[in-house]
Design an enzyme around this catalytic site. Structure first.
Site, short mmCIF file in Angstrom:
data_model
loop_
_atom_site.label_atom_id
_atom_site.label_comp_id
_atom_site.label_asym_id
_atom_site.label_seq_id
_atom_site.Cartn_x
_atom_site.Cartn_y
_atom_site.Cartn_z
N ASP A 8 -1.41 102.17 78.48
CA ASP A 8 -2.24 100.86 78.93
C ASP A 8 -3.59 101.55 79.35
OD1 ASP A 8 -2.80 98.12 79.42
OD2 ASP A 8 -2.37 98.94 81.64
N ASP A 10 -6.43 99.29 81.18
CA ASP A 10 -6.91 98.73 82.41
C ASP A 10 -5.55 98.68 83.79
OD1 ASP A 10 -9.55 96.75 82.03
OD2 ASP A 10 -8.09 97.04 80.22
#
Length: 223
Positions: A8, A10
């Site tokens: 991922d 953020d």
């Protein structure tokens, strides 16, 4: 068969909260709202990593406003402001880039699966000088579906040249946990993001407290 490690973005690879909150505040000003979000508040930083609309709802809610039409009206101005200053405050978490480089050096495929719009994710990685380290990047609008739909993870693995049989997703939220479960791959959740203090309750296959430990964590998963 090489391993494929999908990250991922953020709250996992980068702390993007400062630039996201600045963009949300610009959007709030555009809407004529006086309420502002504060990067020094843990709640605000954690909300930033849940997306633009979540930030707008938080700020408007503090002003006693519950209006999805107003949230929608602020979303594009938020994206515009974010694209104009996407990497002013954003930094990689300590050890992240070294860990990614080490994976590549030992022959692993590495990619990104993010619910940030693809164009903004590409822009951010380019601005930070790190796009070349990732074999794939799948954003929120790359496909007709986004996380937690398993096809988002599958596409990130496929585009990295990997195989789902030896893939793992590294994230920081319930969305990442659900994505990994749906895709039937192990999930590693980081504990250092602003929204990651309670990730152990999501029962991931492993927790990552610092990127210096990534190699050992992945080895323990026996991919």
């Amino acid at each position: 068969m090489k391993r494929t490690v999908i990250f991922d973005l953020d709250g996992t690879l980068c702390d993007t909260s400062g630039d996201l909150l600045a963009a949300a505040n610009a959007a709030l000003a555009h809407l004529g709202q006086v309420e502002r979000l504060d990067a020094d508040r843990v709640e605000d930083r954690a909300t930033a990593l849940r997306g633009g609309r979540a930030m707008l709802r938080l700020a408007l809610g503090r002003a006693g406003i519950e209006d999805e039409a107003l949230v929608d009206a602020g979303y594009q101005p938020l994206l515009d402001a974010y694209g104009q200053a996407i990497s002013r405050h954003t930094t990689f978490y300590p050890g992240a880039l070294d860990a990614v480089a080490a994976l590549r050096a030992q022959g692993d495929a590495v990619g990104i699966a993010t619910n940030k719009p693809e164009g903004l994710a590409e822009q951010l990685m380019a601005d930070l000088g790190a796009r070349h380290l990732f074999d794939s990047l799948v954003g929120a609008d790359t496909l007709p579906v986004r996380k937690p739909h398993p096809d988002h993870m599958v596409a990130a693995v496929d585009r990295a040249g990997g195989d789902m049989a030896r893939a793992v997703l590294i994230g920081d939220t319930d969305t990442d946990r659900k994505t990994a479960t749906a895709a039937r791959v192990p999930c590693v959740l980081v504990t250092f993001g602003p929204g990651a203090h309670d990730v152990s309750s999501l029962s991931p296959e492993a927790l990552l407290h610092h990127y210096d430990d990534l190699d050992a964590v992945l080895a323990a998963l026996d991919l």
